[in-house]
Design an enzyme around this catalytic site. Structure first.
Site, PDB file in Angstrom:
ATOM      1  CG  HIS A  48      -0.149   0.091   2.521  1.00 39.45           C
ATOM      2  ND1 HIS A  48       0.267  -1.035   3.192  1.00 39.45           N
ATOM      3  CD2 HIS A  48       0.294   1.152   3.244  1.00 39.45           C
ATOM      4  CE1 HIS A  48       0.935  -0.676   4.277  1.00 39.45           C
ATOM      5  NE2 HIS A  48       0.971   0.654   4.328  1.00 39.45           N
ATOM      6  CG  HIS A 134       7.716   5.809  -0.329  1.00 39.11           C
ATOM      7  ND1 HIS A 134       7.449   6.906   0.477  1.00 39.11           N
ATOM      8  CD2 HIS A 134       7.944   4.773   0.514  1.00 39.11           C
ATOM      9  CE1 HIS A 134       7.531   6.550   1.746  1.00 39.11           C
ATOM     10  NE2 HIS A 134       7.820   5.259   1.802  1.00 39.11           N
TER      11      HIS A 134
END
Length: 201
Positions: A48, A134
């Site tokens: 995630h 990121h």
């Protein structure tokens, strides 16, 4: 309750990331045999993009927190794309290995800002460091000098996966010796995307 807000991946993006991680692991092993055993690789189901890490929150505050976060985000539904490798910290021995965001980063940053405002209004502190979207894929557990810095710099920067993100999600994290498991508590839709709190277990 240990909570965080994240952008979840769809099945296609998740599969693409798994393939990309396999390729960078092969690249690492060609340079230094056994190097990938010193990394805790993120389980595919747990991949995630974190927007906000809330940490431990009193369960009694959950209803008001969900109420503060629930309204739809007044932002276009983003198309998120991944590509390009890196490590944290950017200088010195790596501790985290990540994939960058090459599409949709501006919308994710806007969502981060809006959700941060809602969290602060609900009385929760947010991180002061700048948001850098990121996808963490591994955490280096065994010191390896600059090995992972070299490997990520040498990895092809080609796109890895792309998906439409209809909503951000409030997750609860359960920690155990076998690794974390995540449970979705609330879907926070982007404008024009239907979202609702998922049913309980």
């Amino acid at each position: 309750m240990r909570l965080f807000i994240a952008a979840d991946l769809d099945d296609g993006a998740r599969e693409a990331v798994v393939g990309a991680v396999a390729r960078i692991r092969d690249l690492s092993e060609r340079e230094r045999k056994g190097s990938t055993r010193g990394v805790g690789w993120v389980d595919a189901r747990n991949l995630h993009l974190t927007l906000h890490f809330l940490g431990e929150v009193d369960e009694a505050r959950l209803p008001s927190l969900q109420g503060a976060l629930a309204p739809a985000l007044d932002l276009d539904v983003p198309r998120v794309g991944l590509g390009g490798w890196g490590v944290f910290p950017p200088r010195g021995p790596a501790r985290v290995i990540w994939l960058g965001v090459v599409a949709g980063a501006e919308t994710l940053a806007s969502a981060h800002a809006v959700l941060g405002g809602r969290l602060r209004a609900a009385g929760l502190a947010t991180e002061s460091r700048p948001f850098s979207p990121h996808l963490t894929v591994g955490r280096v557990k065994v010191p390896s000098g600059l090995h992972w810095n070299r490997v990520t710099a040498a990895a092809p920067p080609s796109p890895v996966g792309e998906w439409t993100l209809p909503a951000c999600t409030l997750f609860q994290s359960h920690l155990s010796p076998s690794g974390p498991t995540y449970r979705a508590l609330l879907s926070i839709p982007f404008a024009g995307a239907a979202g609702r709190a998922p049913a309980g277990p």
